[in-house]
Design an enzyme around this catalytic site. Structure first.
Site, mmCIF file in Angstrom:
data_model
loop_
_atom_site.group_PDB
_atom_site.id
_atom_site.type_symbol
_atom_site.label_atom_id
_atom_site.label_comp_id
_atom_site.label_asym_id
_atom_site.label_seq_id
_atom_site.Cartn_x
_atom_site.Cartn_y
_atom_site.Cartn_z
ATOM 1 N N MET A 11 16.423 -4.459 1.899
ATOM 2 C CA MET A 11 15.258 -3.985 1.791
ATOM 3 C C MET A 11 15.172 -2.820 0.635
ATOM 4 O O MET A 11 16.400 -2.383 0.595
ATOM 5 C CB MET A 11 14.808 -3.412 2.884
ATOM 6 C CG MET A 11 14.456 -4.522 3.798
ATOM 7 S SD MET A 11 13.256 -5.774 3.383
ATOM 8 C CE MET A 11 11.629 -4.656 3.814
ATOM 9 N N GLY A 12 14.225 -2.710 -0.106
ATOM 10 C CA GLY A 12 14.096 -1.369 -1.158
ATOM 11 C C GLY A 12 14.858 -1.595 -2.180
ATOM 12 O O GLY A 12 14.847 -0.425 -2.791
ATOM 13 N N GLU A 13 15.425 -2.536 -2.660
ATOM 14 C CA GLU A 13 16.214 -2.776 -3.834
ATOM 15 C C GLU A 13 15.496 -3.593 -4.943
ATOM 16 O O GLU A 13 15.925 -4.165 -5.927
ATOM 17 C CB GLU A 13 17.469 -3.564 -3.631
ATOM 18 C CG GLU A 13 18.342 -2.434 -2.675
ATOM 19 C CD GLU A 13 19.983 -3.103 -2.634
ATOM 20 O OE1 GLU A 13 20.797 -2.270 -2.619
ATOM 21 O OE2 GLU A 13 20.031 -4.107 -2.391
ATOM 22 N N GLU A 72 0.851 -1.364 -0.018
ATOM 23 C CA GLU A 72 -0.007 -0.114 -0.168
ATOM 24 C C GLU A 72 1.067 1.454 -0.199
ATOM 25 O O GLU A 72 0.458 2.295 -0.534
ATOM 26 C CB GLU A 72 -0.940 -0.041 1.218
ATOM 27 C CG GLU A 72 -2.187 -0.988 1.231
ATOM 28 C CD GLU A 72 -1.475 -2.447 1.802
ATOM 29 O OE1 GLU A 72 -2.121 -3.482 1.686
ATOM 30 O OE2 GLU A 72 -0.123 -2.308 2.214
ATOM 31 N N LEU A 98 2.649 -4.836 -11.323
ATOM 32 C CA LEU A 98 2.866 -3.782 -12.146
ATOM 33 C C LEU A 98 4.299 -3.482 -11.840
ATOM 34 O O LEU A 98 4.906 -2.767 -12.862
ATOM 35 C CB LEU A 98 2.098 -2.845 -11.702
ATOM 36 C CG LEU A 98 0.531 -3.058 -11.828
ATOM 37 C CD1 LEU A 98 -0.612 -2.080 -11.539
ATOM 38 C CD2 LEU A 98 0.126 -3.496 -13.400
ATOM 39 N N GLU A 99 5.159 -3.912 -10.948
ATOM 40 C CA GLU A 99 6.382 -3.285 -11.125
ATOM 41 C C GLU A 99 7.407 -4.011 -12.039
ATOM 42 O O GLU A 99 8.126 -3.412 -12.935
ATOM 43 C CB GLU A 99 7.087 -3.611 -9.572
ATOM 44 C CG GLU A 99 6.569 -2.668 -8.375
ATOM 45 C CD GLU A 99 6.782 -3.087 -7.072
ATOM 46 O OE1 GLU A 99 7.181 -4.317 -6.780
ATOM 47 O OE2 GLU A 99 6.658 -2.230 -6.213
ATOM 48 N N ASN A 134 2.063 -7.256 -6.237
ATOM 49 C CA ASN A 134 2.016 -6.427 -7.379
ATOM 50 C C ASN A 134 2.778 -6.792 -8.588
ATOM 51 O O ASN A 134 3.939 -6.686 -8.659
ATOM 52 C CB ASN A 134 2.405 -5.030 -6.808
ATOM 53 C CG ASN A 134 1.961 -3.919 -7.889
ATOM 54 O OD1 ASN A 134 1.370 -4.195 -8.761
ATOM 55 N ND2 ASN A 134 2.490 -2.831 -7.529
#
EC number: 2.4.99.12
Length: 426
Positions: free
Chosen positions: A314-316, A61, A343-344, A341
């Protein structure tokens, strides 16, 4: 609207259990104290009064709301983000708690949904409006926002048939809660119909599509992937990524991929598990399969004989997707699943495979599946086979990608519609 007595009584009873759950998942005592302060008061000092308040549950989200949050920060509006999960909060901070937005941005946990706590939180922060993202509905939160005259919007709203049945069992809670919303912006017609059947006001509800389609890969991630390709000599490799995976997906897909990895030394699988607490467990699975594995967390690079690269960071995710010729999106083969998701990877034009249990993204996936824009598989063997075929067969990959991009183009524009509605309250 007042929330039913039984709901508030139940919250009081489970509060000690909730505290012990927080204690369990905290890495240390300081983290536990910090989360208790944010959940039960007296709350964090306020960085900016009259912020636009977005409430998001977790990573998914937060990612969905990212373009919207960014839009308002760029315009100079202060933004407050509340989360219910540790990973969601970490994601929000990694996106926005940095230049140039640092002074305007604050992320804290949502207080427990008790009347006095929520009321105190709203009085302390005095937000301009509250935007709840997707299905993040809390009865006392909506009730107190209404009483304190804070406009409350449900944005990028989605509701599966299963969740709708759950809400339908408690009409004394669901109906007044939904009637407390100033606006309901649904991703699709099926969602809108379900919410209206549960009591949402038709005149304040509309379909505006999903913000998720207005998604762009961060430029820095694409540049970093291009640099890694050079630094690690990856030009000749065929790279497939299995992303946002849950147990036992990694073990099953790696087992199914093993013969391909052994026969084709140019093939490489990057694994990006959904939850950081499972990183070691996934590494152990790769070791059991005797696959040559390197780890991101140890600063290891992909070597010429690496078969599996564990992206335990994280975050990569974007940069690993940008390196890939095909991608599997996890949480969709496990039971009960629900999916993540798609869509990434599609935004990066990476051909995408997923399992059949994708009810969390039903409408989105169905639209792509109808035109063969994604490949939906029954099991890990099919997933492995599909990934290898897409990596080895450029024509097949191109056809899948072309169909997917048409759907992406058709659906963009939801972001602008959301902004038009939110701006009416500013």
């Amino acid at each position: 609207m007042t929330t039913p007595f039984w709901y508030n009584a139940a919250l009081s009873i489970i509060k000690p259990l909730y505290r012990s759950r927080i204690k369990k998942r905290a890495d240390n005592d300081a983290q536990y104290q910090q989360e208790c302060l944010e959940r039960f008061g007296p709350f964090q000092p306020v960085k900016n009064l009259h912020a636009i308040w977005f409430h998001v549950v977790s990573v998914g989200e937060t990612n969905a709301a990212q373009p919207l949050i960014e839009h308002y920060l760029k315009k100079g509006h202060p933004v407050l983000v509340t989360n219910t999960t540790k990973t969601g909060q970490a994601r929000a901070k990694s996106l926005f708690l940095k230049a140039p937005y640092e002074a305007l941005f604050q992320a804290v946990y949502l207080p427990a949904d008790q009347k006095h706590l929520v009321r105190h939180f709203i009085e302390k922060y005095q937000p301009k409006l509250l935007a709840l993202v997707e299905t993040e509905l809390w009865p006392n939160l909506i009730d107190q926002a209404k009483q304190l005259q804070v406009p409350c919007l449900l944005i990028n709203a989605r509701l599966s048939e299963k969740s709708a049945k759950g809400y339908g069992k408690v009409p004394s809670l669901s109906r007044p809660m939904l009637q407390g919303l100033n606006q309901l912006l649904a991703q699709d017609q099926a969602t809108l119909d379900r919410f209206i059947a549960l009591g949402a006001q038709p005149q304040a509800s509309q379909v505006v599509g999903s913000i998720k389609f207005d998604i762009h890969a961060p430029q820095h991630a694409v540049e970093l992937a291009a640099q890694l390709k050079i630094d690690w000599s990856l030009a000749g490799r065929k790279i497939v990524t299995i992303a946002s995976t849950h147990a036992p997906e990694e073990q099953k897909i790696l087992s199914a991929l093993k013969p391909y990895l052994q026969q084709h030394p140019e093939l490489l699988c990057i694994v990006v598990p959904r939850h950081p607490e499972r990183f070691d467990e996934v590494f152990a699975e790769a070791q059991k399969l005797a696959l040559r594995t390197q780890r991101r967390s140890l600063g290891q690079s992909i070597l010429s004989d690496t078969q599996v690269y564990l992206a335990d960071s994280m975050g990569e995710l974007w940069q690993w997707l940008a390196l890939s010729q095909a991608c599997f999106v996890g949480g969709s083969l496990n039971e009960p699943g629900g999916g993540h998701n798609i869509l990434e990877p599609i935004a990066l034009q990476v051909p995408t495979v997923l399992g059949k249990n994708y009810f969390n993204f039903q409408t989105i996936v169905d639209e792509f599946a109808a035109v063969q824009g994604v490949e939906v598989v029954e099991d890990a063997e099919q997933a492995a086979q599909a990934l290898v075929e897409l990596a080895e067969n450029p024509q097949k990959a191109q056809a899948l990608n072309a169909a997917a991009q048409q759907i992406m183009q058709k659906n963009t524009g939801s972001l602008q519609k959301h902004i038009q509605v939110i701006d009416q309250y500013l």
